[in-house]
Design an enzyme around this catalytic site. Structure first.
Site, short mmCIF file in Angstrom:
data_model
loop_
_atom_site.label_atom_id
_atom_site.label_comp_id
_atom_site.label_asym_id
_atom_site.label_seq_id
_atom_site.Cartn_x
_atom_site.Cartn_y
_atom_site.Cartn_z
N HIS A 72 -8.11 -27.95 -24.39
CA HIS A 72 -6.93 -29.08 -24.10
C HIS A 72 -7.49 -30.51 -24.00
O HIS A 72 -8.18 -30.48 -23.20
CB HIS A 72 -5.93 -28.56 -23.17
CG HIS A 72 -4.84 -27.83 -23.47
ND1 HIS A 72 -3.64 -27.59 -22.69
CD2 HIS A 72 -4.91 -26.56 -24.18
CE1 HIS A 72 -2.79 -26.74 -23.10
NE2 HIS A 72 -3.57 -26.07 -24.17
N TYR A 200 3.97 -32.04 -17.81
CA TYR A 200 4.12 -31.88 -16.45
C TYR A 200 5.65 -32.90 -16.34
O TYR A 200 5.64 -34.07 -16.99
CB TYR A 200 3.29 -32.87 -15.71
CG TYR A 200 1.92 -31.82 -15.40
CD1 TYR A 200 2.13 -31.19 -14.41
CD2 TYR A 200 1.25 -31.82 -16.45
CE1 TYR A 200 0.95 -30.56 -14.20
CE2 TYR A 200 -0.15 -31.18 -16.09
CZ TYR A 200 -0.16 -30.33 -14.81
OH TYR A 200 -1.13 -29.80 -14.78
N PRO A 292 -0.35 -26.75 -6.51
CA PRO A 292 -0.87 -26.47 -7.86
C PRO A 292 -0.80 -27.74 -8.91
O PRO A 292 -1.31 -27.58 -10.04
CB PRO A 292 0.01 -25.36 -8.40
CG PRO A 292 1.26 -25.39 -7.43
CD PRO A 292 0.80 -26.11 -6.14
N LYS A 296 -6.19 -28.01 -9.50
CA LYS A 296 -7.47 -28.05 -8.85
C LYS A 296 -7.82 -27.00 -7.96
O LYS A 296 -9.01 -26.93 -7.30
CB LYS A 296 -7.21 -29.36 -7.80
CG LYS A 296 -7.13 -30.74 -8.71
CD LYS A 296 -8.17 -30.83 -9.52
CE LYS A 296 -8.10 -31.96 -10.60
NZ LYS A 296 -8.88 -31.66 -11.90
N TYR A 384 -8.27 -35.40 -14.06
CA TYR A 384 -7.88 -34.20 -14.50
C TYR A 384 -9.01 -33.02 -15.14
O TYR A 384 -8.94 -31.82 -14.84
CB TYR A 384 -6.82 -34.35 -15.57
CG TYR A 384 -5.93 -33.18 -15.78
CD1 TYR A 384 -4.61 -33.13 -15.17
CD2 TYR A 384 -6.30 -32.15 -16.92
CE1 TYR A 384 -3.93 -31.97 -15.31
CE2 TYR A 384 -5.27 -30.99 -16.77
CZ TYR A 384 -4.23 -30.89 -16.23
OH TYR A 384 -3.36 -29.89 -16.38
#
Length: 389
Positions: A72, A200, A292, A296, A384
């Site tokens: 990704h 998200y 979540p 991480k 991220y």
């Protein structure tokens, strides 16, 4: 028995530590309370930071991950119907890997078994003794018979409810915790993902996340009350709620299907300091929990494993203890940064029960800043894909 490093917990962090140490000639024994089948049956997250991907390569267990994992190169943040596409590659030259934690754990088990690693399942009544001396040991029971494992060091990789953290005296450890006033209802379905990247989403109805395990296995979440129950969410009700929380262009192409797993997870931020006491070292959920949001949990455990494995290798190869002595401080420095990022994402994208009009406007302003500022997007991407070890 006698070993160099006793590892309590046969989940991914304990197995990865054992595998890394084995490849450096360091002997370990892994003690696991559950059966191997139980451990492999747990459904967990599957977003691997670049650092964890590199560790899997170092451990010699990356072949299937490289073949089946999905790279990704970015992610989508939506607020209502507005979307922000954050390009990890453009900002960091790195990616994350989508590869289920169950599959990663399976790879590690196979590697340990192929190397005749000492894995002991079904242990009960585990006790850590004399960790603050030069002769630590672990006692445990199997089928009513008591056993003793002598060692040089003990790695507590046994999760939030394990014995390792509780073995550090209360006068020594300091615990920091934040409980969030909502949970995540998660559904696993044998359907293709709605989008190539994770979404998200924040909406007036609450948070949602569109994720995946592979090209035909999707994982979706929606924010719910902590007192809620999966039984209150028949599949058609869940899919309708999800569609109303994600941008219309994605809702229109969402492929639904029967859920094969459905559960509600509470959200918590938690850190224990220090992460070492004498010859006992805490790794992963035994020392810290993150919500979540931001993926991480497993990745922060992996960074602990990196610091601890490096320290142990230094000791067994040269006799130096500098890296071992600095383990807690080094690990916690990165842990708190991961905690900050997960807390920030959670605060940004969820609806809180006590949220007022000002708080809502602050969320909108934060999202607008992220949308319009390339530097803010770069900071997001750096966190991220994973801060450097």
């Amino acid at each position: 028995m006698r070993t160099q490093v006793a590892i309590i917990g046969g989940g991914p962090s304990g197995l990865l530590l054992s595998q890394l140490l084995h490849r450096q000639g360091i002997d370990t024994v892994v003690l696991e309370r559950k059966t191997k089948e139980y451990v492999l049956g747990r459904i967990r997250a599957g977003v691997l930071e670049a650092g964890l991907v590199d560790q899997m390569r170092t451990a010699g267990v990356s072949e299937r991950m490289e073949a089946e994992g999905i790279l990704h190169r970015g992610t989508v943040i939506s607020y209502g119907d507005a979307q922000i596409n954050i390009d990890f590659q453009a900002h960091t030259s790195k990616s994350v890997m989508i590869y289920g934690q169950t599959e990663l754990t399976r790879d590690l088990y196979e590697a340990r078994e192929a190397m005749s690693g000492n894995l002991v399942f079904g242990v009960n009544k585990v006790e850590i003794k004399d960790a603050d001396t030069n002769a630590p040991h672990v006692t445990y029971e199997i089928n009513g018979s008591m056993h003793r494992l002598d060692c040089d060091y003990i790695a507590g990789c046994d999760g939030f409810h394990g014995v390792s953290r509780q073995s550090i005296p209360k006068t020594v450890r300091h615990e920091y915790e934040k409980i969030y006033p909502f949970g995540w209802l998660g559904v696993l379905s044998e359907t293709p993902p709605v989008h190539d990247e994770l979404i998200y989403a924040s909406s007036d109805l609450g948070f949602a996340l569109c994720s995946m395990r592979n090209a035909q296995l999707s994982r979706y979440y929606i924010q719910c009350d902590l007192s809620d129950s999966p039984e209150n969410w028949p599949d058609d009700v869940f899919w309708d709620a999800l569609k109303r929380r994600i941008p219309e262009e994605h809702a229109d192409v969402l492929i639904t299907g029967p859920s094969i797993e459905k559960s509600i997870a509470p959200l918590r931020s938690f850190v224990c300091e220090p992460m070492q006491w004498g010859r006992l070292f805490l790794c992963g959920d035994a020392a810290h929990i993150v919500p979540p949001t931001g993926a991480k949990g497993l990745n922060t455990a992996a960074s602990d494993v990196h610091y601890l494995s490096q320290g142990l290798v230094q000791f067994y190869q040269s006799g130096e203890t500098a890296a071992i002595d600095a383990y807690s401080a080094k690990a916690l420095e990165r842990v708190w940064k991961a905690e900050r990022f997960s807390w920030w994402m959670t605060s940004l994208l969820h609806r809180f029960p006590d949220q007022n009009a000002f708080d809502f406007r602050m969320q909108q302003a934060e999202v607008a800043f992220l949308r319009d500022n390339p530097n803010a997007q770069a900071v997001f991407a750096e966190n991220y894909v994973g801060l450097p070890y």
